[in-house]
Motif scaffolding. Structure first.
Motif, PDB file in Angstrom:
ATOM      1  N   ASP A 191      -2.124  13.167   4.948  1.00 46.81           N
ATOM      2  CA  ASP A 191      -1.096  12.956   3.945  1.00 46.81           C
ATOM      3  C   ASP A 191       0.362  13.116   4.418  1.00 46.81           C
ATOM      4  O   ASP A 191       0.462  14.273   4.926  1.00 46.81           O
ATOM      5  CB  ASP A 191      -1.311  13.899   2.828  1.00 46.81           C
ATOM      6  CG  ASP A 191      -0.372  13.720   1.627  1.00 46.81           C
ATOM      7  OD1 ASP A 191       0.427  12.734   1.682  1.00 46.81           O
ATOM      8  OD2 ASP A 191      -0.164  14.341   0.703  1.00 46.81           O
ATOM      9  N   ARG A 244       0.983  -1.383   0.061  1.00 46.08           N
ATOM     10  CA  ARG A 244       0.059  -0.059   0.019  1.00 46.08           C
ATOM     11  C   ARG A 244       0.896   1.257  -0.301  1.00 46.08           C
ATOM     12  O   ARG A 244       2.001   1.242   0.548  1.00 46.08           O
ATOM     13  CB  ARG A 244      -0.822   0.075   1.250  1.00 46.08           C
ATOM     14  CG  ARG A 244      -1.737  -1.008   1.347  1.00 46.08           C
ATOM     15  CD  ARG A 244      -3.035  -0.727   0.871  1.00 46.08           C
ATOM     16  NE  ARG A 244      -3.690  -2.009   0.235  1.00 46.08           N
ATOM     17  CZ  ARG A 244      -5.097  -2.208  -0.069  1.00 46.08           C
ATOM     18  NH1 ARG A 244      -5.769  -1.095  -0.112  1.00 46.08           N
ATOM     19  NH2 ARG A 244      -5.561  -3.355  -0.346  1.00 46.08           N
ATOM     20  N   SER A 245       0.412   2.101  -0.530  1.00 48.02           N
ATOM     21  CA  SER A 245       1.225   3.506  -0.769  1.00 48.02           C
ATOM     22  C   SER A 245      -0.083   4.647  -0.958  1.00 48.02           C
ATOM     23  O   SER A 245      -0.857   4.262  -2.126  1.00 48.02           O
ATOM     24  CB  SER A 245       2.153   3.487  -1.489  1.00 48.02           C
ATOM     25  OG  SER A 245       1.813   3.480  -2.969  1.00 48.02           O
ATOM     26  N   SER A 255       4.310   1.398   2.454  1.00 42.66           N
ATOM     27  CA  SER A 255       4.121   2.031   3.478  1.00 42.66           C
ATOM     28  C   SER A 255       4.491   1.684   5.081  1.00 42.66           C
ATOM     29  O   SER A 255       4.258   0.649   5.116  1.00 42.66           O
ATOM     30  CB  SER A 255       2.575   2.832   3.346  1.00 42.66           C
ATOM     31  OG  SER A 255       1.683   1.842   3.616  1.00 42.66           O
ATOM     32  N   TYR A 305      -7.972   9.528   3.370  1.00 36.43           N
ATOM     33  CA  TYR A 305      -7.374   8.466   2.986  1.00 36.43           C
ATOM     34  C   TYR A 305      -8.387   7.445   2.209  1.00 36.43           C
ATOM     35  O   TYR A 305      -7.927   6.777   1.418  1.00 36.43           O
ATOM     36  CB  TYR A 305      -7.219   7.478   4.494  1.00 36.43           C
ATOM     37  CG  TYR A 305      -6.731   6.038   4.290  1.00 36.43           C
ATOM     38  CD1 TYR A 305      -5.769   5.953   3.404  1.00 36.43           C
ATOM     39  CD2 TYR A 305      -7.575   5.037   4.735  1.00 36.43           C
ATOM     40  CE1 TYR A 305      -5.053   4.420   3.377  1.00 36.43           C
ATOM     41  CE2 TYR A 305      -7.419   3.662   4.592  1.00 36.43           C
ATOM     42  CZ  TYR A 305      -6.007   3.599   3.824  1.00 36.43           C
ATOM     43  OH  TYR A 305      -5.570   2.082   3.712  1.00 36.43           O
ATOM     44  N   LEU A 317       5.468   7.960   2.847  1.00 36.89           N
ATOM     45  CA  LEU A 317       5.605   6.537   2.721  1.00 36.89           C
ATOM     46  C   LEU A 317       6.136   6.308   4.258  1.00 36.89           C
ATOM     47  O   LEU A 317       5.912   5.270   4.786  1.00 36.89           O
ATOM     48  CB  LEU A 317       6.591   6.079   1.906  1.00 36.89           C
ATOM     49  CG  LEU A 317       6.078   5.834   0.477  1.00 36.89           C
ATOM     50  CD1 LEU A 317       7.348   5.365  -0.631  1.00 36.89           C
ATOM     51  CD2 LEU A 317       4.905   4.887   0.355  1.00 36.89           C
ATOM     52  N   PHE A 348      -1.234   0.495   6.979  1.00 35.43           N
ATOM     53  CA  PHE A 348       0.275   0.724   6.576  1.00 35.43           C
ATOM     54  C   PHE A 348       0.620  -0.805   6.212  1.00 35.43           C
ATOM     55  O   PHE A 348       0.213  -1.876   6.646  1.00 35.43           O
ATOM     56  CB  PHE A 348       0.989   1.347   7.316  1.00 35.43           C
ATOM     57  CG  PHE A 348       0.657   2.870   7.808  1.00 35.43           C
ATOM     58  CD1 PHE A 348       0.932   3.888   7.150  1.00 35.43           C
ATOM     59  CD2 PHE A 348      -0.341   2.823   8.916  1.00 35.43           C
ATOM     60  CE1 PHE A 348       0.333   5.039   7.392  1.00 35.43           C
ATOM     61  CE2 PHE A 348      -0.956   4.077   9.271  1.00 35.43           C
ATOM     62  CZ  PHE A 348      -0.665   5.155   8.648  1.00 35.43           C
ATOM     63  N   ASP A 349       1.568  -0.782   5.232  1.00 33.62           N
ATOM     64  CA  ASP A 349       2.251  -2.484   5.005  1.00 33.62           C
ATOM     65  C   ASP A 349       3.055  -2.786   6.210  1.00 33.62           C
ATOM     66  O   ASP A 349       2.781  -4.057   6.542  1.00 33.62           O
ATOM     67  CB  ASP A 349       3.072  -2.329   3.759  1.00 33.62           C
ATOM     68  CG  ASP A 349       2.350  -1.991   2.428  1.00 33.62           C
ATOM     69  OD1 ASP A 349       1.760  -2.964   2.230  1.00 33.62           O
ATOM     70  OD2 ASP A 349       2.404  -0.973   1.956  1.00 33.62           O
TER      71      ASP A 349
END
Length: 666
Positions: free
Chosen positions: A602, A158-159, A570, A231, A605, A619-620
Motif C-alpha cells: 500500500d 487504476r487506483s 496511479s 494488491y 497513488l 499502474f496507469d
C-alpha cells in the motif's frame, strides 16, 4: 454495434429502472439475512448459524462503485441481466444472474459466427455507479466488431487494489475460468493477458459451482509476496467469495523464524529436488535395527516378541515409507505408532493362542506400555523437523551419510554452516522449506480442494513440493510467465515445475493477447524476449496506445511525474532496489507525495517501487528509472527489466542517464 447515451432514450430509462430495482432487491436480501435469528436449539447450532449469517452478509456487502449488473443477453424469448452475484425479487424471481451461472456463459462466448442462442448482447457504461450508456451487439448478423464500452472498461484508470474483470472476460479467458474442478491447468500468460485475474475468477467459479465440496476442503491462493497479495486481496470478496486462504510460500512454510539469507548458489542447492532425497534419508535412516527381544505386558503376563519378528515389522514399515503412491506413503510418526501396535497385536495373538481373550482396550494399553515405548524410542525415535534439519546443516557426518551418492563433496560443503545451538539458529527462507519438507514426512499435511499458484515460474523444486503437500487430491491452477522468471532456479519450461507440483500431465494453456499493456509498450519490452525466452510466443496487444511510450535520456524525474499526474490514475516509479532511497528523496524534495511500496503493498497513488516487488502489479503510468541499473542488479536482471517494462496500463516513461541495455537501443 450501436451505443446510446441519450438521457431520454426509452431503453436507457428502462435499464435505469431495472438497476434501481436490482439495488432495492439486494438491500432486501441483506435485510432478510440480518433478520435470521437463532431458533434456540443448542449453542453449537447457534454458533454455526451466526457464522453462516456473517459469511452471507459479507458476500452480499454493497460496494457503492459496483453496479448490480454490467451486461444483458437476449435470446428472443428471454432476457437475462448479468452481474457479480445473483439477485432475486421477494417472490424469488431472478433479477440479476450470477456471472458464473451456466446461462451467463453466452455473454462471454457468443460471437457473430457462433451466437450460442443469443440475438443481442448488451453492455452498459457506468460512472460512479450510475448507468450512463448502453451498447447493443446483434449476434448472427455480420462480423464481430469491437466494443467501445469494453475498451473503456479495460483502460479505466487504476487506483488501489486490483479489480475483478467479470465485465470484460474474453472467450479464451472464459474457457480457463470455467474449466472443470478435476482438471489442473497451467496458464502461460504474457504481460497484460489477465492471467492473475483469470486464476482468481476460476477460484470464484469453482466455489460457486462446487460450493459444497470446496467448503469442506477449501481453496488456497499462493502469491509471490505480501505486496502482491495485498494488491489482489479484494478481487474474490468483490465476487462474493470470502472464505479463501491467501498466502505466500514463505508464510506457508513458516515453521522456523527466518533470520538469515543464503548466497544465490546455496539457495539454488537448497531448492534442488535432490534435497528431498537427502532429507528422506536423514529421517528414515535414523531408524535402527532391533537388537533383542521385547517383553510386552498383556493380561497380567509378559509376552516375548522375538527379535526376528521385530526386524520384519520394522523393515515392512520402512518400505511403506517409500510407497510409490503418495496416498499410501506411511508418515514417520504414524509408522512409530503403528510399530507400537504391531508389538501389542503380536502379544495379543500369543495370549489368544494360550486361551486368553484380550480386549481392544488391553491391546491399546500394551502399545502404550513403558516396555513398548522404550523399544520404539530406541529403534524408531520421535523426531523434530527443525532439529533434524539443523543437525543436517551443521554436522558433516550426518550430512555425509544422508547425501552419499546424491550430493558431491563440494555441494555438501556449500550446505554446511558453523555448529551452534538450535535456539537462535540463522534460518533462511530456503531452510524453512526444508523444515517443512521434513514436517511433511513426519505427519500428513492438511490439503486443499483447489490451489491457485501465481508467479509459479519463480518457484524452486522444493517450494513446489511444499505446495503439492497442501494439494492432497485436489486440482491446481498454475499461473506464470517464463519470460518473467527472475529467481536463480527458474526453469526454461513448465515441465519441471509441474512435476514438482505433483501434476506432471497438466496441460499448458497460453494466453498471448495483452489487454492491459498498450501495443507500443509491449513491443518495446518484447525486444528482450530473444535473450530471456527465445522459444516463447511473442505477446501481442489488443490496443495500440499511440504515444504511450516515451524513452528519454534525461529527467528531471519530478517534472516527468508532475506531467503524468495531470492525468487521473496511479503512478509507479520503478527503480533498482538500491536506488529506492535516492529516488524517493528526490520526489519528496520536489514536494511530490511519494511513498515506498513495501511488503504491505500500500503506497498510494504515487508509489516508488523496488524492482523486485513490481511483479504482478500494474499502474496507469510507470516511470522506469535507469533500466541498465535494474538489469545489472541481479543475475537474471534482463528478466526483471522485462517485468518492470510491462507494468504500465496507459503510459510508460523510460528515463536513462547512461546507456540503455543493448537490446533496447533503437
Amino acid at each position: 454495434m450501436r451505443e446510446t447515451t441519450t438521457a431520454s432514450d426509452p431503453v436507457l430509462t428502462a435499464e435505469r429502472a431495472h438497476l434501481a430495482h436490482a439495488a432495492d432487491c439486494l438491500t432486501a436480501m441483506r435485510a432478510a439475512t440480518y433478520a435470521v435469528v437463532d431458533a434456540g436449539v443448542d449453542a453449537w447450532a447457534a454458533e454455526r448459524l451466526g457464522a453462516a449469517r456473517a459469511d452471507r452478509l459479507r458476500a452480499l456487502a454493497a460496494d457503492p462503485g459496483v453496479p448490480p449488473f454490467f451486461g444483458r443477453t437476449d435470446t428472443g424469448t428471454e432476457t437475462f441481466h448479468i452481474g457479480r452475484r445473483h439477485v432475486r425479487d421477494t417472490d424469488g424471481t431472478p433479477v440479476v444472474i450470477d456471472w458464473r451461472a451456466p446461462m451467463s456463459r453466452p455473454f462471454y462466448r457468443a460471437s457473430a459466427a457462433d451466437p450460442q442462442g443469443l440475438v443481442r448482447r448488451r453492455r452498459f457504461g457506468f460512472a460512479g455507479g450510475e448507468l450512463t450508456s448502453y451498447e447493443d451487439e446483434l449476434l448472427g448478423v455480420g462480423d464481430d466488431v469491437s466494443s467501445r464500452l469494453l475498451e473503456q472498461e479495460i483502460e479505466r484508470p487504476r487506483s488501489g487494489p486490483m479489480r475483478d474483470i467479470v465485465a470484460t472476460i474474453q472467450p479464451e479467458q472464459d474457457a480457463i475460468v470455467r474449466a472443470p474442478l478435476a482438471e489442473s491447468i497451467c496458464v502461460q500468460g504474457a504481460p497484460g493477458t489477465g492471467k492473475t485475474a483469470v486464476g482468481l475468477h476460476r477460484a470464484a467459479y469453482l466455489l460457486y459451482t462446487h460450493g459444497g465440496q470446496l467448503a469442506r476442503t477449501g481453496v488456497l491462493v499462493v502469491g509471490p509476496n505480501r505486496a502482491f497479495l495485498r494488491y489482489i486481496e479484494q478481487v474474490l470478496p468483490t465476487l462474493g467469495e470470502v472464505d479463501v486462504d491467501q498466502t505466500t510460500v514463505a508464510e506457508l512454510t513458516a515453521r522456523v523464524p527466518v533470520r538469515g539469507t543464503d548466497a544465490p548458489g546455496v539457495a539454488v542447492l537448497k531448492g534442488d529436488a535432490r534435497m528431498a532425497e537427502v532429507l528422506h534419508r536423514a529421517l528414515w535412516g535414523s531408524i535402527a535395527k532391533p537388537a533383542d527381544d521385547v517383553q510386552v505386558p498383556m493380561t497380567g503376563r509378559r509376552r516375548r516378541v522375538p527379535v526376528e519378528r521385530l526386524k520384519r515389522y520394522v523393515d515392512d514399515l520402512r518400505r511403506r515409507g517409500r510407497a510409490g503412491d503418495d496416498q499410501q506413503v506411511l508418515h514417520h510418526a504414524a509408522g512409530r505408532e503403528r510399530l507400537a501396535m504391531l508389538l501389542a497385536e503380536d502379544a495379543r495373538r500369543q495370549a489368544e493362542a494360550a486361551g486368553g481373550s484380550p480386549t481392544d482396550a488391553e491391546t491399546r494399553r500394551a502399545a502404550r506400555s513403558p516396555e513398548v515405548r522404550a523399544f520404539c524410542d530406541a529403534v524408531w525415535p520421535a523426531r523434530d523437523a527443525a532439529e533434524l534439519v539443523h543437525a543436517l546443516l551443521t554436522n558433516p557426518a550426518v550430512l555425509a551419510r544422508a547425501a552419499r551418492g546424491v550430493l558431491d563433496g563440494g555441494e555438501q560443503g556449500l550446505l554446511l554452516r558453523p555448529a551452534g545451538p538450535l535456539r537462535g539458529a540463522p534460518w533462511t527462507e530456503a531452510d524453512a522449506v526444508l523444515v517443512d519438507e521434513v514436517a511433511g514426512l513426519l505427519e500428513r499435511t492438511a490439503g486443499y480442494g483447489h490451489v491457485v499458484v501465481d508467479e509459479a515460474q519463480d518457484l524452486s523444486p522444493m517450494q513446489c513440493r511444499a505446495i503439492a503437500r497442501r494439494l492432497a487430491a485436489g486440482s491446481l491452477t498454475v499461473l506464470g510467465d517464463l519470460a518473467q522468471a527472475t529467481s536463480p532456479w527458474s526453469a526454461a519450461d513448465w515441465s519441471r515445475t509441474l512435476v514438482g507440483l505433483g501434476r506432471p500431465g497438466t496441460a499448458v494453456r497460453p494466453l498471448t493477447r495483452g489487454y492491459r499493456v498498450p501495443g507500443e509498450v509491449l513491443e518495446y519490452a518484447n525486444r528482450l524476449l530473444p535473450a530471456i525466452a527465445p522459444g516463447l510466443p511473442v505477446a501481442t496487444a489488443v490496443r495500440r496506445g499511440t504515444g504511450s511510450l516515451r524513452v528519454r535520456p534525461d529527467g528531471p524525474l519530478p517534472d516527468v511525474v508532475r506531467e503524468l499526474a495531470a492525468t487521473p490514475g496511479s503512478i509507479g516509479v520503478v527503480c533498482a532496489d538500491a536506488a529506492v532511497a535516492e529516488v524517493t528523496g528526490a520526489l519528496l524534495a520536489a514536494g511530490l507525495p511519494a511513498s515506498v511500496l513495501g511488503e504491505d503493498g500500500d503506497a498510494g497513488l504515487l508509489a516508488v517501487v523496488p524492482a523486485t516487488l513490481a511483479k504482478g502489479l500494474e499502474f496507469d503510468a510507470v516511470v522506469v528509472v535507469d533500466p541498465a541499473a535494474i538489469a545489472a542488479a541481479e543475475p537474471r536482471g534482463l528478466h526483471r527489466l522485462y517485468v518492470v517494462l510491462t507494468r504500465a496500463v496507459s503510459t510508460l516513461v523510460v528515463l536513462h542517464t547512461g546507456d540503455l541495455p543493448e537490446l533496447l537501443v533503437a
